[in-house]
Design an enzyme around this catalytic site. Structure first.
Site, PDB file in Angstrom:
ATOM      1  N   CYS A   1     -34.359  -3.078  -5.171  1.00 23.80           N
ATOM      2  CA  CYS A   1     -33.319  -2.653  -4.006  1.00 23.80           C
ATOM      3  C   CYS A   1     -32.556  -3.948  -3.421  1.00 23.80           C
ATOM      4  O   CYS A   1     -33.519  -4.927  -3.056  1.00 23.80           O
ATOM      5  CB  CYS A   1     -34.141  -1.759  -2.921  1.00 23.80           C
TER       6      CYS A   1
ATOM      7  N   CYS B   1     -26.444  -2.555  -6.308  1.00 29.58           N
ATOM      8  CA  CYS B   1     -27.159  -1.532  -5.759  1.00 29.58           C
ATOM      9  C   CYS B   1     -27.854  -0.714  -7.080  1.00 29.58           C
ATOM     10  O   CYS B   1     -27.208  -0.403  -7.993  1.00 29.58           O
ATOM     11  CB  CYS B   1     -26.268  -0.371  -4.979  1.00 29.58           C
TER      12      CYS B   1
END
Length: 242
Positions: A201, A87
């Site tokens: 992302c 992440c």
């Protein structure tokens, strides 16, 4: 006697599908003829980590850092030799994890920056597609700015559309229309002068869209780093001093 391969610990759940996507990428990038050739991963796919959106954008959420640190300690206790965090935004809390363990923790943001610059040493600007949290934290911006490289973002309305796409992926909705919209936002970034972009992302990599710009997918870069460390003996990319 050959040393045993390193075991990879994955601090996952941000989001769950992005964690599974990373595991699939590790498998796809590993040269293997049988089960035993693949990389051992210990995965804590924990979607109960406090929301990064609430903590960073809304300002009323719990700090995810301590939960991530506890996950790191447990993964290390279970036998992980290095840790990864699939992440981008969660690297805002990287120090919580790094200070909780004595094993290396790959720094995804630094890894992506190094990868892009290795292939484009004369780079002067780069596009960034990611969550609004990655924009607000400036994780990529600060690293590129220190090197004199400008970061181009979508305009506010397009950034909001992109943010909603990421939330759709988290909700399990990956549709053809979403992929087309994502490609259109990438085209918008190209109209602002970007010649290449970073998918900052890990949900965006899940979309697997056909983009009009050369793109660097953080999830794919992380998977290749894991294989290079475990199979090739590469030193893992950890956070730069300062």
């Amino acid at each position: 006697m050959q040393s045993p391969e390193k075991v990879v610990g994955i601090i996952g759940g941000m989001g769950p599908e992005a964690t599974v996507d990373l595991m699939q990428r590790i498998i796809a990038n590993t040269p293997a003829l049988d089960d035993g050739d693949h990389i051992r991963c210990i995965v804590d796919n924990n979607p109960k980590i406090p929301s990064r959106i609430r903590a960073i954008l809304q300002g009323d959420g719990d700090n995810p850092g301590p939960v991530m640190a506890e996950m790191a300690r447990r993964l290390a206790d279970y036998g992980a030799d290095l840790l990864v965090i699939p992440c981008n935004t969660a690297h805002h809390y990287y120090q919580y994890v790094a200070q909780a363990v004595t094993i290396p923790v790959v720094h995804l943001i630094d890894l992506v920056v190094e990868t892009v610059l290795a292939e484009h040493p004369g780079l002067t600007q780069v596009g960034l597609l990611g969550s609004t949290t990655i924009v607000k934290t400036g994780l990529y911006h600060s690293r590129f700015a220190a090197l004199g490289i400008a970061v181009l973002y979508p305009d506010a309305a397009e950034q909001e559309r992109l943010f909603q796409m990421i939330r759709q992926v988290k909700a399990g909705r990956c549709e053809d229309g979403t992929r087309k919209d994502f490609a259109a936002i990438c085209g918008h970034l190209a109209s602002k002068g970007a010649t290449l972009c970073i998918l900052g992302c890990t949900e965006l990599g899940v979309l697997d869209a056909d983009l009009p710009l050369q793109s660097y997918d953080a999830a794919e870069i992380l998977a290749k780093e894991i294989v290079a460390v475990v199979k090739g003996g590469k030193q893992p990319c950890i956070a730069h001093a300062g």
